[in-house]
Scaffold this motif. Structure first.
Motif, PDB file in Angstrom:
ATOM      1  N   SER A   6     -11.768 -33.766  51.791  1.00 42.47           N
ATOM      2  CA  SER A   6     -12.906 -33.757  52.719  1.00 42.47           C
ATOM      3  C   SER A   6     -12.848 -34.899  53.720  1.00 42.47           C
ATOM      4  O   SER A   6     -13.720 -35.017  54.575  1.00 42.47           O
ATOM      5  CB  SER A   6     -14.215 -33.847  51.933  1.00 42.47           C
ATOM      6  OG  SER A   6     -14.352 -32.757  51.075  1.00 42.47           O
ATOM      7  N   GLY A   7     -11.857 -35.773  53.594  1.00 36.07           N
ATOM      8  CA  GLY A   7     -11.739 -36.909  54.496  1.00 36.07           C
ATOM      9  C   GLY A   7     -12.725 -38.023  54.210  1.00 36.07           C
ATOM     10  O   GLY A   7     -12.999 -38.844  55.079  1.00 36.07           O
ATOM     11  N   ILE A   8     -13.249 -38.064  52.993  1.00 30.18           N
ATOM     12  CA  ILE A   8     -14.221 -39.093  52.618  1.00 30.18           C
ATOM     13  C   ILE A   8     -13.483 -40.261  51.976  1.00 30.18           C
ATOM     14  O   ILE A   8     -12.714 -40.073  51.032  1.00 30.18           O
ATOM     15  CB  ILE A   8     -15.269 -38.531  51.637  1.00 30.18           C
ATOM     16  CG1 ILE A   8     -16.045 -37.397  52.302  1.00 30.18           C
ATOM     17  CG2 ILE A   8     -16.205 -39.639  51.158  1.00 30.18           C
ATOM     18  CD1 ILE A   8     -16.936 -36.625  51.356  1.00 30.18           C
ATOM     19  N   GLU A   9     -13.723 -41.454  52.500  1.00 27.35           N
ATOM     20  CA  GLU A   9     -13.085 -42.661  51.964  1.00 27.35           C
ATOM     21  C   GLU A   9     -13.686 -42.994  50.597  1.00 27.35           C
ATOM     22  O   GLU A   9     -14.898 -42.921  50.398  1.00 27.35           O
ATOM     23  CB  GLU A   9     -13.317 -43.833  52.921  1.00 27.35           C
ATOM     24  CG  GLU A   9     -12.644 -45.097  52.482  1.00 27.35           C
ATOM     25  CD  GLU A   9     -12.886 -46.243  53.435  1.00 27.35           C
ATOM     26  OE1 GLU A   9     -12.832 -47.394  52.990  1.00 27.35           O
ATOM     27  OE2 GLU A   9     -13.157 -45.992  54.629  1.00 27.35           O
ATOM     28  N   VAL A  10     -12.826 -43.368  49.672  1.00 28.45           N
ATOM     29  CA  VAL A  10     -13.247 -43.731  48.321  1.00 28.45           C
ATOM     30  C   VAL A  10     -13.013 -45.225  48.119  1.00 28.45           C
ATOM     31  O   VAL A  10     -11.945 -45.737  48.427  1.00 28.45           O
ATOM     32  CB  VAL A  10     -12.457 -42.927  47.263  1.00 28.45           C
ATOM     33  CG1 VAL A  10     -12.789 -43.398  45.868  1.00 28.45           C
ATOM     34  CG2 VAL A  10     -12.739 -41.443  47.404  1.00 28.45           C
ATOM     35  N   THR A  11     -14.031 -45.907  47.599  1.00 31.85           N
ATOM     36  CA  THR A  11     -13.942 -47.334  47.314  1.00 31.85           C
ATOM     37  C   THR A  11     -14.129 -47.545  45.817  1.00 31.85           C
ATOM     38  O   THR A  11     -15.141 -47.105  45.254  1.00 31.85           O
ATOM     39  CB  THR A  11     -15.048 -48.112  48.070  1.00 31.85           C
ATOM     40  OG1 THR A  11     -14.942 -47.824  49.465  1.00 31.85           O
ATOM     41  CG2 THR A  11     -14.938 -49.601  47.818  1.00 31.85           C
ATOM     42  N   ASN A  12     -13.161 -48.189  45.166  1.00 32.31           N
ATOM     43  CA  ASN A  12     -13.297 -48.506  43.745  1.00 32.31           C
ATOM     44  C   ASN A  12     -14.383 -49.556  43.566  1.00 32.31           C
ATOM     45  O   ASN A  12     -14.470 -50.498  44.350  1.00 32.31           O
ATOM     46  CB  ASN A  12     -11.980 -49.006  43.167  1.00 32.31           C
ATOM     47  CG  ASN A  12     -10.941 -47.911  43.099  1.00 32.31           C
ATOM     48  OD1 ASN A  12     -11.260 -46.757  42.846  1.00 32.31           O
ATOM     49  ND2 ASN A  12      -9.695 -48.263  43.337  1.00 32.31           N
ATOM     50  N   ILE A  13     -15.191 -49.387  42.526  1.00 30.84           N
ATOM     51  CA  ILE A  13     -16.305 -50.287  42.256  1.00 30.84           C
ATOM     52  C   ILE A  13     -16.084 -50.929  40.885  1.00 30.84           C
ATOM     53  O   ILE A  13     -15.841 -50.228  39.908  1.00 30.84           O
ATOM     54  CB  ILE A  13     -17.655 -49.530  42.270  1.00 30.84           C
ATOM     55  CG1 ILE A  13     -17.859 -48.801  43.605  1.00 30.84           C
ATOM     56  CG2 ILE A  13     -18.808 -50.468  41.950  1.00 30.84           C
ATOM     57  CD1 ILE A  13     -17.945 -49.692  44.817  1.00 30.84           C
ATOM     58  N   GLU A  14     -16.184 -52.226  40.845  1.00 31.47           N
ATOM     59  CA  GLU A  14     -15.996 -52.975  39.596  1.00 31.47           C
ATOM     60  C   GLU A  14     -17.343 -53.306  38.966  1.00 31.47           C
ATOM     61  O   GLU A  14     -18.372 -53.339  39.630  1.00 31.47           O
ATOM     62  CB  GLU A  14     -15.248 -54.292  39.875  1.00 31.47           C
ATOM     63  CG  GLU A  14     -13.875 -54.107  40.474  1.00 31.47           C
ATOM     64  CD  GLU A  14     -12.903 -53.438  39.529  1.00 31.47           C
ATOM     65  OE1 GLU A  14     -12.956 -53.715  38.309  1.00 31.47           O
ATOM     66  OE2 GLU A  14     -12.076 -52.630  40.007  1.00 31.47           O
ATOM     67  N   GLY A  15     -17.331 -53.539  37.660  1.00 35.45           N
ATOM     68  CA  GLY A  15     -18.507 -54.046  36.972  1.00 35.45           C
ATOM     69  C   GLY A  15     -19.458 -53.003  36.423  1.00 35.45           C
ATOM     70  O   GLY A  15     -20.543 -53.347  35.952  1.00 35.45           O
ATOM     71  N   ILE A  16     -19.063 -51.739  36.463  1.00 37.97           N
ATOM     72  CA  ILE A  16     -19.928 -50.691  35.918  1.00 37.97           C
ATOM     73  C   ILE A  16     -19.046 -49.589  35.332  1.00 37.97           C
ATOM     74  O   ILE A  16     -18.136 -49.100  35.993  1.00 37.97           O
ATOM     75  CB  ILE A  16     -20.896 -50.130  36.989  1.00 37.97           C
ATOM     76  CG1 ILE A  16     -21.901 -49.157  36.395  1.00 37.97           C
ATOM     77  CG2 ILE A  16     -20.180 -49.492  38.124  1.00 37.97           C
ATOM     78  CD1 ILE A  16     -23.101 -49.818  35.841  1.00 37.97           C
TER      79      ILE A  16
END
Length: 180
Positions: A121-131
């Motif tokens: 879909s062309g959506i940027e994914v950002t990894n999230i830490e701490g959860i």
């Protein structure tokens, strides 16, 4: 047009999961090993209105239960709960979707499927830490995988700043996980 984009981001995961949920789980049941008993879940029971009001510092309407399903030995359980601000000037919409699967190692496949869906879909994914064990932000959603069994989607509309939206979504997910 501006209103259609947030609606798309909100509806996309439900379409994705509801279209493939039953088929995926029934065709792979022989490959999976049940590690815990299936259970019924209620997303609204894991996060109360007062807590949401504290997180967003805004008055909220009463939560609304969404789609839900009690799982069994062949299907996952899921539940949705949504909150909406009571202030027309500062509209916030929050949806909490919780999926519980009794199968071992299914979450690896789910993570890859969601990431691939975002990529297509062309959506940027950002990894999230701490959860959770694995978490990532895409579009206006925080996807959190907790243990072998829980998958949460926190959808947040109305917060303009991406960093603030991620932090608020993490706060919501932390409270939900703390109550599971």
């Amino acid at each position: 047009m501006k209103i259609l984009l947030p609606i798309f981001f909100f509806l996309a995961p439900f379409i994705f999961f509801s279209c493939g949920e039953e088929k995926t789980e029934s065709t792979k049941q022989d490959e999976k090993k049940v590690i815990v008993e299936p259970k019924e879940i209620d997303a609204c029971s894991f996060l109360d209105k007062e807590e949401v009001e504290k997180i967003f510092d805004i008055k909220m309407k009463d939560p609304k239960k969404g789609r839900s399903q009690k799982g069994d030995a062949n299907t996952a359980s899921f539940s949705e709960c949504s909150f909406e601000s009571d202030n027309e000037d500062a509209k916030i919409f929050l949806s909490v979707y919780i999926r519980f699967t009794p199968f071992k190692d299914e979450y690896h496949t789910t993570i890859q499927n969601v990431r691939n869906s975002f990529k297509q879909s062309g959506i940027e994914v950002t990894n999230i830490e701490g959860i959770g064990e694995v978490a990532f932000w895409g579009g206006n959603q925080l996807h959190v995988f907790k243990g072998d069994n829980y998958y949460l989607i926190i959808t947040l509309l109305g917060t303009r700043e991406s960093g603030e939206a991620i932090e608020k979504a993490k706060d919501v997910a932390s409270h939900v996980i703390g109550n599971i």
